[in-house]
Scaffold this motif. Structure first.
Motif: not given
Length: 317
Positions: A247-254
């Motif tokens: 229930h949390w989205w996760v992404n990359r800075l780079n």
């Protein structure tokens, strides 16, 4: 050295963004409100509610109201499951619900165009579980607001109190969140998918709790292990948003680098452009409320273009 963020204010004024707050190192380094009313307004968080549900499930596990994230869902709704003809539904667990890997046919981001018709049903839990199963549980992530509502129903069963009351005692009071509303369905279950209404200044407290690995004002609110598990990237279905955790989205800075502790950030996302964004490597939390219902991802693009992809991210470098 403090950096001038007046350029960001000019960018936000072009949009239907109501509030935009940044905390870094626990200090308020930027506040934008479209008008004076917004600072005290209770904002409908929409699907950011789901990320609050994640925190509450973690707390319930910590306090042994729930025994395991692998607990079968059918244990809570035996009558509903007794009428199901697809035996694979008996495999559904809390883990499948919170990772949205339930396998049910739920075209919320497809033909339903971000609006699940479950809201018209007298029993939302029944509606969701009755949906046909098209994937083996655990094999495929598909956005399903019904999962979040079932989690709220399970929490109420497990604790013996309404989700709102459990949240007040174990989450809102420790964070000194005093003003809120949490809408409920016809079965008197607080809406786990989109029912919570908060001030922007309280939304950012939730992000700060996450950033501090479950501790707020020196008090342990939820376990560090839950924070770590719920924000770990799991499966990806929507490349334009990111991977989904619990229930949390996760992404990359780079985007050119792999997921890692140094490269990850995670966020709650609500329809219309509501956000709680946590950037651990910069000790930063961002809260956004908006009325951009034609493009919910617009605030995130502004953040990436003006903060995450530039040195302005390091406000106190």
């Amino acid at each position: 050295m403090y950096l001038d963020l007046s350029f960001l204010t000019k960018e936000l004024q072009k949009e239907k963004i109501n509030s935009f707050l940044i905390l870094q190192n626990g200090k308020n380094v930027f506040s934008y409100y479209k008008n004076k009313k917004q600072s005290n307004k209770l904002h409908k968080m929409n699907s950011c509610t789901k990320s609050v549900m994640s925190l509450l499930i973690g707390i319930a596990l910590d306090k042994n109201f729930l025994q395991s994230i692998q607990t079968p869902v059918h244990q809570f709704f035996p009558k509903i499951f007794a009428s199901q003809t697809d035996g694979r539904k008996m495999e559904l667990t809390l883990y499948h619900l919170i990772t949205m890997t339930d396998g049910l046919d739920f075209p919320e981001f497809g033909e339903w165009e971000s609006f699940a018709p479950m809201v018209f049903h007298h029993d939302i839990v029944q509606f969701v579980i009755d949906r046909p199963m098209i994937h083996t549980p655990g094999s495929h992530m598909n956005y399903n607001s019904g999962c979040s509502h079932i989690l709220s129903a399970i929490l109420q069963q497990a604790t013996g109190v309404k989700t709102e009351d459990f949240a007040r005692e174990h989450l809102f009071n420790p964070l000194e969140i005093k003003e809120y509303r949490w809408y409920q369905d016809r079965m008197k279950i607080n809406k786990g998918a989109d029912g919570l209404v908060l001030k922007a200044e309280d939304m950012i407290k939730l992000g700060q709790l996450m950033l501090q690995n479950g501790i707020y004002n020196g008090e342990r609110v939820v376990s560090e292990n839950w924070i770590r598990s719920s924000t770990a990237p799991n499966l990806v279905t929507y490349e334009n948003i990111g991977h989904y955790g619990m229930h949390w989205w996760v992404n990359r800075l780079n985007k050119t680098r792999h997921f890692s502790k140094e490269n990850n950030y995670y966020f709650a996302l609500g329809f219309g452009g509501q956000y709680i964004i946590v950037v651990p490597t910069r000790n930063m939390v961002i809260a956004v409320t908006s009325d951009i219902y034609a493009d919910s991802l617009r605030p995130m693009r502004i953040i990436r273009e003006n903060l995450l992809n530039h040195r302005q991210l390091g406000l106190y470098d």
